[in-house]
Design a protein around this motif. Structure first.
Motif, PDB file in Angstrom:
ATOM      1  N   ARG A   1       0.811  -1.221   0.000  1.00 47.96           N
ATOM      2  CA  ARG A   1       0.000   0.000   0.000  1.00 47.96           C
ATOM      3  C   ARG A   1       0.842   1.267   0.000  1.00 47.96           C
ATOM      4  NH1 ARG A   1      -3.726  -2.777   3.577  1.00 47.96           N
ATOM      5  NH2 ARG A   1      -5.386  -3.648   2.287  1.00 47.96           N
ATOM      6  N   GLY A   2       2.118   1.178  -0.261  1.00 49.50           N
ATOM      7  CA  GLY A   2       2.924   2.399  -0.351  1.00 49.50           C
ATOM      8  C   GLY A   2       4.228   2.261   0.408  1.00 49.50           C
ATOM      9  N   LYS A   3       4.498   3.273   1.262  1.00 56.05           N
ATOM     10  CA  LYS A   3       5.780   3.271   1.974  1.00 56.05           C
ATOM     11  C   LYS A   3       5.620   2.724   3.387  1.00 56.05           C
ATOM     12  CE  LYS A   3       7.878   7.161  -0.372  1.00 56.05           C
ATOM     13  NZ  LYS A   3       8.333   8.532  -0.270  1.00 56.05           N
ATOM     14  N   ILE A   4       6.697   2.202   3.903  1.00 52.83           N
ATOM     15  CA  ILE A   4       6.771   1.838   5.316  1.00 52.83           C
ATOM     16  C   ILE A   4       7.019   3.118   6.108  1.00 52.83           C
ATOM     17  CG2 ILE A   4       8.247   0.687   7.033  1.00 52.83           C
ATOM     18  CD1 ILE A   4       6.376  -1.244   5.605  1.00 52.83           C
ATOM     19  N   ARG A   5       6.194   3.353   7.121  1.00 51.24           N
ATOM     20  CA  ARG A   5       6.356   4.554   7.929  1.00 51.24           C
ATOM     21  C   ARG A   5       7.251   4.278   9.132  1.00 51.24           C
ATOM     22  NH1 ARG A   5       1.122   6.533  10.943  1.00 51.24           N
ATOM     23  NH2 ARG A   5       0.397   7.215   8.898  1.00 51.24           N
ATOM     24  N   GLN A   6       7.091   3.132   9.750  1.00 56.06           N
ATOM     25  CA  GLN A   6       7.806   2.878  10.999  1.00 56.06           C
ATOM     26  C   GLN A   6       7.995   1.378  11.211  1.00 56.06           C
ATOM     27  OE1 GLN A   6       5.604   3.313  14.734  1.00 56.06           O
ATOM     28  NE2 GLN A   6       7.206   4.660  15.504  1.00 56.06           N
ATOM     29  N   VAL A   7       9.157   1.026  11.770  1.00 54.78           N
ATOM     30  CA  VAL A   7       9.377  -0.352  12.233  1.00 54.78           C
ATOM     31  C   VAL A   7       9.766  -0.272  13.701  1.00 54.78           C
ATOM     32  CG1 VAL A   7      10.738  -2.465  12.007  1.00 54.78           C
ATOM     33  CG2 VAL A   7      10.109  -1.171   9.959  1.00 54.78           C
ATOM     34  N   GLU A   8       9.147  -1.115  14.506  1.00 56.01           N
ATOM     35  CA  GLU A   8       9.505  -1.184  15.921  1.00 56.01           C
ATOM     36  C   GLU A   8      10.057  -2.573  16.223  1.00 56.01           C
ATOM     37  OE1 GLU A   8       6.001   1.004  18.186  1.00 56.01           O
ATOM     38  OE2 GLU A   8       5.424  -0.007  16.320  1.00 56.01           O
ATOM     39  N   VAL A   9      10.975  -2.595  17.193  1.00 55.32           N
ATOM     40  CA  VAL A   9      11.603  -3.855  17.573  1.00 55.32           C
ATOM     41  C   VAL A   9      11.391  -4.060  19.070  1.00 55.32           C
ATOM     42  CG1 VAL A   9      13.834  -5.032  17.836  1.00 55.32           C
ATOM     43  CG2 VAL A   9      13.297  -3.819  15.704  1.00 55.32           C
ATOM     44  N   SER A  10      11.145  -5.293  19.446  1.00 51.50           N
ATOM     45  CA  SER A  10      11.077  -5.641  20.868  1.00 51.50           C
ATOM     46  C   SER A  10      12.150  -6.684  21.160  1.00 51.50           C
ATOM     47  CB  SER A  10       9.699  -6.205  21.220  1.00 51.50           C
ATOM     48  OG  SER A  10       9.738  -6.747  22.531  1.00 51.50           O
ATOM     49  N   VAL A  11      12.936  -6.422  22.221  1.00 52.26           N
ATOM     50  CA  VAL A  11      13.998  -7.371  22.598  1.00 52.26           C
ATOM     51  C   VAL A  11      13.783  -7.882  24.022  1.00 52.26           C
ATOM     52  CG1 VAL A  11      15.746  -6.468  21.025  1.00 52.26           C
ATOM     53  CG2 VAL A  11      15.476  -5.416  23.279  1.00 52.26           C
ATOM     54  N   ASP A  12      12.499  -7.797  24.470  1.00 54.41           N
ATOM     55  CA  ASP A  12      12.203  -8.258  25.836  1.00 54.41           C
ATOM     56  C   ASP A  12      10.909  -9.063  25.858  1.00 54.41           C
ATOM     57  OD1 ASP A  12      10.393  -6.292  25.339  1.00 54.41           O
ATOM     58  OD2 ASP A  12      10.969  -4.994  27.009  1.00 54.41           O
ATOM     59  N   ASN A  13      10.832 -10.038  24.970  1.00 54.12           N
ATOM     60  CA  ASN A  13       9.669 -10.935  24.927  1.00 54.12           C
ATOM     61  C   ASN A  13       8.361 -10.188  24.634  1.00 54.12           C
ATOM     62  OD1 ASN A  13      11.435 -13.072  25.781  1.00 54.12           O
ATOM     63  ND2 ASN A  13      11.280 -12.216  27.849  1.00 54.12           N
ATOM     64  N   GLY A  14       8.444  -9.063  23.937  1.00 57.63           N
ATOM     65  CA  GLY A  14       7.237  -8.336  23.530  1.00 57.63           C
ATOM     66  C   GLY A  14       6.703  -7.355  24.568  1.00 57.63           C
ATOM     67  N   LYS A  15       7.443  -7.149  25.683  1.00 53.61           N
ATOM     68  CA  LYS A  15       6.954  -6.236  26.731  1.00 53.61           C
ATOM     69  C   LYS A  15       7.010  -4.783  26.264  1.00 53.61           C
ATOM     70  CE  LYS A  15       8.510  -8.796  30.760  1.00 53.61           C
ATOM     71  NZ  LYS A  15       9.765  -9.299  30.268  1.00 53.61           N
ATOM     72  N   THR A  16       8.157  -4.369  25.709  1.00 60.11           N
ATOM     73  CA  THR A  16       8.298  -2.984  25.246  1.00 60.11           C
ATOM     74  C   THR A  16       8.785  -2.990  23.799  1.00 60.11           C
ATOM     75  OG1 THR A  16      10.596  -2.838  25.966  1.00 60.11           O
ATOM     76  CG2 THR A  16       8.911  -2.192  27.572  1.00 60.11           C
ATOM     77  N   TRP A  17       8.520  -1.879  23.129  1.00 61.63           N
ATOM     78  CA  TRP A  17       8.895  -1.743  21.721  1.00 61.63           C
ATOM     79  C   TRP A  17       9.659  -0.435  21.536  1.00 61.63           C
ATOM     80  CZ3 TRP A  17       7.535  -5.459  18.059  1.00 61.63           C
ATOM     81  CH2 TRP A  17       6.653  -6.456  18.508  1.00 61.63           C
ATOM     82  N   ALA A  18      10.652  -0.441  20.703  1.00 62.48           N
ATOM     83  CA  ALA A  18      11.412   0.773  20.412  1.00 62.48           C
ATOM     84  C   ALA A  18      11.569   0.901  18.899  1.00 62.48           C
ATOM     85  CB  ALA A  18      12.784   0.709  21.072  1.00 62.48           C
ATOM     86  N   GLU A  19      11.697   2.147  18.444  1.00 67.56           N
ATOM     87  CA  GLU A  19      11.721   2.383  17.005  1.00 67.56           C
ATOM     88  C   GLU A  19      13.061   1.961  16.398  1.00 67.56           C
ATOM     89  OE1 GLU A  19      10.047   6.105  16.062  1.00 67.56           O
ATOM     90  OE2 GLU A  19      10.376   5.882  13.907  1.00 67.56           O
ATOM     91  N   ALA A  20      12.982   1.279  15.284  1.00 67.87           N
ATOM     92  CA  ALA A  20      14.195   0.912  14.548  1.00 67.87           C
ATOM     93  C   ALA A  20      14.515   2.019  13.549  1.00 67.87           C
ATOM     94  CB  ALA A  20      13.995  -0.410  13.824  1.00 67.87           C
ATOM     95  N   GLU A  21      15.774   2.055  13.108  1.00 70.34           N
ATOM     96  CA  GLU A  21      16.167   3.030  12.095  1.00 70.34           C
ATOM     97  C   GLU A  21      15.887   2.454  10.710  1.00 70.34           C
ATOM     98  OE1 GLU A  21      20.204   5.167  10.434  1.00 70.34           O
ATOM     99  OE2 GLU A  21      20.247   4.212  12.409  1.00 70.34           O
ATOM    100  N   LEU A  22      15.201   3.248   9.866  1.00 72.26           N
ATOM    101  CA  LEU A  22      14.959   2.803   8.492  1.00 72.26           C
ATOM    102  C   LEU A  22      16.145   3.213   7.633  1.00 72.26           C
ATOM    103  CD1 LEU A  22      11.178   3.653   7.939  1.00 72.26           C
ATOM    104  CD2 LEU A  22      12.233   1.626   8.960  1.00 72.26           C
ATOM    105  N   GLN A  23      16.641   2.286   6.858  1.00 71.14           N
ATOM    106  CA  GLN A  23      17.762   2.561   5.969  1.00 71.14           C
ATOM    107  C   GLN A  23      17.221   3.202   4.687  1.00 71.14           C
ATOM    108  OE1 GLN A  23      21.386   1.697   5.881  1.00 71.14           O
ATOM    109  NE2 GLN A  23      20.991   3.145   4.213  1.00 71.14           N
ATOM    110  N   GLU A  24      17.737   4.381   4.328  1.00 73.79           N
ATOM    111  CA  GLU A  24      17.346   4.987   3.057  1.00 73.79           C
ATOM    112  C   GLU A  24      17.896   4.143   1.911  1.00 73.79           C
ATOM    113  OE1 GLU A  24      15.459   7.600   2.450  1.00 73.79           O
ATOM    114  OE2 GLU A  24      15.141   8.108   4.551  1.00 73.79           O
ATOM    115  N   PRO A  25      17.253   4.104   0.756  1.00 70.78           N
ATOM    116  CA  PRO A  25      15.995   4.777   0.457  1.00 70.78           C
ATOM    117  C   PRO A  25      14.778   3.995   0.966  1.00 70.78           C
ATOM    118  CG  PRO A  25      16.736   3.584  -1.477  1.00 70.78           C
ATOM    119  CD  PRO A  25      17.771   3.354  -0.409  1.00 70.78           C
ATOM    120  N   VAL A  26      13.756   4.751   1.395  1.00 68.46           N
ATOM    121  CA  VAL A  26      12.475   4.142   1.744  1.00 68.46           C
ATOM    122  C   VAL A  26      11.551   4.381   0.552  1.00 68.46           C
ATOM    123  CG1 VAL A  26      10.523   4.180   3.336  1.00 68.46           C
ATOM    124  CG2 VAL A  26      12.850   4.542   4.196  1.00 68.46           C
ATOM    125  N   LEU A  27      11.339   3.359  -0.231  1.00 63.08           N
ATOM    126  CA  LEU A  27      10.601   3.510  -1.490  1.00 63.08           C
ATOM    127  C   LEU A  27       9.233   2.841  -1.389  1.00 63.08           C
ATOM    128  CD1 LEU A  27      13.537   2.528  -3.877  1.00 63.08           C
ATOM    129  CD2 LEU A  27      12.695   4.841  -3.392  1.00 63.08           C
TER     130      LEU A  27
END
Lengths: 173, 393
Positions: free
Chosen positions: B300-326
């Motif tokens: 449906r277009g571009k990816i706006r955000q990716v989040e990663v969880s490294v604690d069994n899904g308790k918390t989520w933090a934003e990942a860095e998107l590598q350009e280009p985001v097409l």
């Protein structure tokens, strides 16, 4: 200036490129194997399950099994699965799932037998289609299928298809 | 699957030896090559799975765990065939446009290459990718789970330019696209999509001609739509008023709902993301810094955000998107992580520019049940064991 040229570009572009050449009716006829649900594209012809059984035995049974039962993980079954679509183990076959007789005819005509597709003359395709429909209890053994009668046969799952409902999972943010 | 795990290990180890060895051919190095090959140490490969006893009806999967960036090497692009790869002579290949048009036309490959060309980077994904996970079958590697996914730059002619040459009649509402493979694989495309300037009749893949297994010499590219609609070995376009209801758009690529009805013409691939490193079959050899990398994509277009969880899904933090985001291309993401040596579940989720959030498996099943069979896009967690081994969670 550059901007002006950019704006003019669509006007300067040819409406058509005059590439390609006209296709002759004969060329189209040879290539056009499309069959539509209303029967458009079906060649004149006829066949029934009695004749179809003979063709099926010699050309199809080796893979799909003598009674269309298929071979698990090897070849799809062509019969069975009636009433399973809303159960935990839906079995999709020509009989239980396919919406139109024309889809069956078209698929056999374009793709089967797997190793030598498009060798069956139209009457053989009508016959073998009739045999598979007969195995599924959709036609009688001596019922004649023709380009006129076959599209009118209503498949069990004719009304089983609905449009795309996505995005159906509303986890929006 | 054991094979791909071994391969991943081999390629990671392969890069370490670059000093002078006994087998060094000569100080000045090897000669030029007319067509390049990868280093002999690089062994990553597709994994083939036949779906019937007749060869050519299956798929081969891209080794996502071993690749970098958003372009898949053409030699590693996934394959899905229904009757094998045809051998086509481009000098004899042509594209017929007929049906509800003013003048039916035949184009040679030379004709097609004379049209103004467009290049576009897109992902291509099989509508059946990841299907087993809906039913609770979790492959051991990301190649096994998500490998029917690749990214390429495609070059070709916007389909609309070709259709305009033939002139569409107002009744032309659908276009059947047919391949020249043995089974004449065919799909109906709604006319609005056929005229979308994004849609290409492509002859180029990653700078050179299409690979035979990817449709040589001509294929359809419909960015963001399920792979099967991107018809390979394209040789015929039939303009019709109604869809043909071909076997591959009725018996296959339709999705059974819990009530037994099936959704048809479900073309768009919805947003997904997956961690490719570290992923199943790999092993962390020490505690400390590890970059988590992965891919996100949406039809449906571009990816706006990716989040990663490294604690069994308790918390989520934003990942860095590598350009280009097409738009409608693979988007690479990365996330810095320190592993403390304890067992943990890592996972990612993405949001696309429409605001659509990739669902969990549970959210998806609650709506679709277990039988839809295509377009499964649930989250994919990996478990990092205390031993460093990564397995599916």
């Amino acid at each position: 200036m550059r901007k002006l040229l950019f704006l003019l570009l669509p006007l300067l572009m040819p409406a058509q490129y005059n590439l390609g050449r006209p296709a002759t009716p004969a060329e189209i006829q040879t290539a056009d194997i499309t069959v539509l649900p209303d029967g458009t594209g079906l060649p004149v012809g006829h066949g029934n399950a009695v004749a179809g059984e003979v063709i099926y035995k010699s050309r199809c049974a080796v893979c799909h099994g003598p009674k269309g039962e298929g071979r698990k993980n090897e070849y799809p079954a062509l019969v069975g699965g009636k009433g399973t679509l809303a159960t935990p183990k839906p079995v999709k076959t020509v009989g239980s799932y396919w919406p139109y007789t024309t889809t069956v005819w078209d698929h056999i005509n374009r793709a089967m037998p797997f190793n030598t597709p498009r060798i069956l003359p139209p009457n053989d395709v009508y016959s073998v289609t009739a045999f598979i429909l007969y195995l599924n209890g959709i036609v009688t053994r001596d019922q004649q299928l023709t380009e006129k009668t076959m599209p009118k046969i209503v498949m069990p799952n004719r009304d089983g298809f609905v449009p795309d409902s996505r995005p159906d999972i509303k986890a929006h943010r | 699957m054991a094979l791909s795990a071994g391969v991943a290990g081999a390629s990671a180890a392969g890069l370490t030896s670059c000093g002078k060895g006994d087998d060094e051919p000569s100080a000045s190095g090897a000669n030029m090559r007319t067509y390049g090959e990868r280093a002999p140490q690089e062994k990553t490969q597709r994994v083939i799975r036949e779906l019937s006893a007749s060869p050519g009806t299956g798929s081969s999967r891209t080794p996502l765990q071993d690749l970098y960036g958003i372009i898949t090497p053409s030699a590693l692009h996934y394959e899905r065939h229904h009757a094998g790869v045809p051998a086509i002579d481009p000098a004899k290949h042509s594209l017929l446009v007929h049906g509800l048009v003013d003048k039916p036309l035949i184009f040679t490959m030379d004709d097609i290459r004379r049209f103004p060309a467009t290049s576009r980077i897109t992902f291509l994904e099989c509508g059946g990718n990841v299907v087993g996970e809906q039913r609770g079958i979790f492959p051991e590697t990301v190649q096994g789970s998500h490998g029917l996914l690749s990214g390429s730059q495609w070059t070709g002619v916007p389909l609309g330019l070709i259709l305009r040459e033939a002139g569409l009649k107002p009744e032309a509402k659908w276009m059947l696209a047919e391949g020249a493979d043995a089974c004449r694989m065919a799909r109906s495309i709604p006319i609005e999509k056929a005229l979308d300037p994004e849609v290409l009749v492509a002859y180029g893949q990653n700078g050179e001609a299409l690979r035979p297994e990817n449709g040589y010499p001509l294929r359809l590219i419909i960015p963001g739509w399920e792979g099967n609609t991107n018809v390979k070995w394209l040789h015929r376009l039939h303009l019709t008023a109604e869809p043909a209801m071909s076997a591959k758009e009725t018996a296959y690529y339709t999705e059974i709902r819990p009530d037994g009805k099936a959704e048809i013409f479900t073309f768009v691939m919805e947003a997904r993301s997956v961690i490719t490193r570290p992923s199943g079959g790999q092993k962390l050899t020490s505690q400390g810094f590890h970059e988590i990398v992965g891919l996100a994509w949406t039809g449906r277009g571009k990816i706006r955000q990716v989040e990663v969880s490294v604690d069994n899904g308790k918390t989520w933090a934003e990942a860095e998107l590598q350009e280009p985001v097409l738009s409608k291309a693979l988007t690479a993401f990365r996330f810095p992580w320190r592993w403390n040596g304890e067992e943990v579940v890592i996972q990612c989720r993405c949001t696309d520019e429409t605001g659509y959030l990739q669902p969990t498996r549970e959210e998806l099943i609650a709506v679709r049940g277990l039988n839809s069979g295509y377009h499964y896009n649930g989250l994919r967690p990996w478990r990092v064991k205390a031993t460093g081994e990564v397995v599916s969670a």
